[in-house]
Design a protein around this motif. Structure first.
Motif, short mmCIF file in Angstrom:
data_model
loop_
_atom_site.label_atom_id
_atom_site.label_comp_id
_atom_site.label_asym_id
_atom_site.label_seq_id
_atom_site.Cartn_x
_atom_site.Cartn_y
_atom_site.Cartn_z
N THR A 172 0.86 -1.10 0.18
CA THR A 172 0.11 -0.06 -0.04
C THR A 172 0.59 1.23 -0.03
OG1 THR A 172 -1.81 -1.20 1.09
CG2 THR A 172 -1.74 1.24 1.18
N ILE A 173 0.38 2.21 -1.10
CA ILE A 173 1.35 3.31 -1.13
C ILE A 173 0.34 4.47 -0.56
CG2 ILE A 173 2.56 4.89 -2.58
CD1 ILE A 173 2.76 2.47 -4.36
N ASP B 269 0.51 -10.41 -7.76
CA ASP B 269 0.62 -9.31 -6.56
C ASP B 269 0.15 -7.82 -6.92
OD1 ASP B 269 2.28 -11.30 -5.53
OD2 ASP B 269 4.04 -10.44 -5.84
N LYS B 270 -0.41 -7.31 -5.81
CA LYS B 270 -1.04 -6.06 -5.89
C LYS B 270 -0.48 -5.06 -5.13
CE LYS B 270 -5.34 -8.70 -6.37
NZ LYS B 270 -6.66 -8.82 -5.63
N VAL B 271 -0.52 -3.92 -6.01
CA VAL B 271 -0.20 -2.38 -5.28
C VAL B 271 -1.46 -1.61 -5.11
CG1 VAL B 271 0.92 -0.27 -5.65
CG2 VAL B 271 2.11 -2.57 -6.15
N HIS B 272 -1.77 -1.21 -3.90
CA HIS B 272 -3.00 -0.23 -3.73
C HIS B 272 -2.19 1.19 -3.52
CE1 HIS B 272 -5.19 -3.86 -2.74
NE2 HIS B 272 -4.37 -4.25 -1.88
N ILE B 273 -3.02 1.94 -3.99
CA ILE B 273 -2.61 3.41 -3.93
C ILE B 273 -3.84 4.45 -3.09
CG2 ILE B 273 -1.91 5.71 -5.16
CD1 ILE B 273 -1.08 3.81 -7.23
N TRP C 19 -9.77 7.80 -2.40
CA TRP C 19 -9.85 6.44 -3.21
C TRP C 19 -8.89 5.73 -2.73
CZ3 TRP C 19 -10.82 11.45 -4.65
CH2 TRP C 19 -12.00 11.85 -5.20
N LEU C 20 -9.03 4.19 -3.05
CA LEU C 20 -8.09 3.27 -3.01
C LEU C 20 -7.87 2.56 -4.34
CD1 LEU C 20 -6.19 1.88 -1.05
CD2 LEU C 20 -7.75 0.22 -0.94
N ILE C 21 -6.95 2.64 -5.10
CA ILE C 21 -6.50 2.28 -6.45
C ILE C 21 -5.86 0.88 -6.23
CG2 ILE C 21 -5.72 2.52 -8.58
CD1 ILE C 21 -5.68 5.60 -8.04
#
Length: 77
Positions: free
Chosen positions: A5-6, A31-35, A68-70
């Motif tokens: 998470t960023i 894998d996932k990145v959340h912004i 928002w969470l992308i």
């Protein structure tokens, strides 16, 4: 599967895109990145960049008013 998470609250593009690209380089397939962002223009730019340019599935969820969470999922061929 890894998830990162960023926090990009208060940051405008291209900073969130650059930070996400950096994190995604170190991650594996699926894998996932959340912004986390508070700028609607950033939300649109990030999703457009990762879906159209790289083909990574991306989604957006409003987690609070104006926040928002992308989510970007890394997909390798």
């Amino acid at each position: 599967m890894q998830e990162k998470t960023i926090d990009c609250i208060g940051e405008m593009c291209p900073i969130p895109i650059l930070k996400a690209e950096q994190e995604l380089k170190a991650l594996g397939n699926q894998d996932k990145v959340h912004i986390k962002t508070d700028h609607s223009c950033t939300m649109q730019s990030v999703v457009k960049h990762f879906q159209n340019k790289l083909g990574y599935p991306s989604s957006v969820q409003e987690i609070d008013y104006g926040i928002w969470l992308i989510t970007i999922e890394k997909r390798t061929k």
